[in-house]
Design a protein around this motif. Structure first.
Motif, short mmCIF file in Angstrom:
data_model
loop_
_atom_site.label_atom_id
_atom_site.label_comp_id
_atom_site.label_asym_id
_atom_site.label_seq_id
_atom_site.Cartn_x
_atom_site.Cartn_y
_atom_site.Cartn_z
N GLU A 3 2.37 -11.71 -19.95
CA GLU A 3 2.38 -11.39 -18.52
C GLU A 3 3.30 -10.20 -18.29
O GLU A 3 4.46 -10.21 -18.64
CB GLU A 3 2.88 -12.61 -17.74
CG GLU A 3 2.74 -12.45 -16.27
CD GLU A 3 3.14 -13.71 -15.53
OE1 GLU A 3 3.65 -13.57 -14.42
OE2 GLU A 3 2.96 -14.81 -16.07
N GLU A 7 4.78 -13.01 -10.60
CA GLU A 7 4.29 -13.01 -9.23
C GLU A 7 5.48 -12.94 -8.28
O GLU A 7 6.47 -13.64 -8.46
CB GLU A 7 3.48 -14.28 -8.96
CG GLU A 7 2.92 -14.34 -7.56
CD GLU A 7 2.18 -15.64 -7.27
OE1 GLU A 7 1.71 -15.76 -6.13
OE2 GLU A 7 2.09 -16.51 -8.14
N HIS A 9 6.95 -13.06 -4.28
CA HIS A 9 6.69 -13.56 -2.94
C HIS A 9 7.66 -12.92 -1.97
O HIS A 9 8.76 -12.52 -2.34
CB HIS A 9 6.84 -15.08 -2.87
CG HIS A 9 5.64 -15.83 -3.34
ND1 HIS A 9 5.36 -17.11 -2.95
CD2 HIS A 9 4.64 -15.48 -4.18
CE1 HIS A 9 4.24 -17.51 -3.51
NE2 HIS A 9 3.79 -16.54 -4.27
N ASP A 69 10.88 -13.35 -7.34
CA ASP A 69 9.87 -14.03 -8.16
C ASP A 69 9.49 -15.36 -7.52
O ASP A 69 10.36 -16.15 -7.13
CB ASP A 69 10.41 -14.29 -9.57
CG ASP A 69 10.58 -13.01 -10.37
OD1 ASP A 69 10.02 -11.98 -9.96
OD2 ASP A 69 11.28 -13.05 -11.40
N ASP A 107 3.99 -15.86 1.72
CA ASP A 107 2.79 -15.87 0.88
C ASP A 107 2.11 -17.24 0.81
O ASP A 107 0.97 -17.33 0.38
CB ASP A 107 3.14 -15.38 -0.53
CG ASP A 107 3.54 -13.92 -0.51
OD1 ASP A 107 2.68 -13.08 -0.20
OD2 ASP A 107 4.72 -13.63 -0.77
#
Length: 128
Positions: A3, A7, A9, A69, A107
């Motif tokens: 990765e 991700e 937010h 994160d 989010d």
């Protein structure tokens, strides 16, 4: 395949606290700038938006946008905002106590539309 990026937010964090041990100079500055920090100044920003009422000069809030994160969650976003608040208040020379944060993850937030209308009907005239 590893990765590349975690991700992220976006969080809105309200840090609340109580003024404590204000010097006379700090109290005078807060009172003279109170009009700039009232209800109309409530915004969520990366650097923080300070709001308070001048009478009584007791409580305050700082509003932050924190991007971090998603795996770290709301608890980390709150801790980051509280750290920013502590730094800002100390740099300004304001005494404080009891910082507590409320975090909203933008989010994962659900948007409830009044009357269950879909986006396709957004142009429909309202009777209000």
């Amino acid at each position: 395949m590893s990765e590349q990026t975690a991700e992220r937010h976006t969080y809105r964090v309200i840090v609340r606290g109580t003024w404590d041990g204000l010097t006379e100079a700090a109290r005078a500055r807060l009172l003279s700038e109170a009009a700039e920090h009232g209800l109309t100044s409530m915004r969520f920003t990366e650097e923080g938006s300070l709001t308070y009422e001048p009478s009584p000069l007791k409580h305050f809030s700082l509003r932050y946008v924190v991007v971090s994160d998603a795996a770290d969650g709301e608890e980390m976003a709150g801790a980051l905002a509280e750290e920013r608040a502590e730094t800002t208040l100390r740099e300004l020379g304001y005494g404080f106590t009891g910082l507590k944060s409320t975090v909203t993850d933008l989010d994962t937030m659900k948007i409830n539309r009044k009357g269950g209308r879909s986006r396709g009907n957004a142009g429909h005239a309202s009777r209000w």
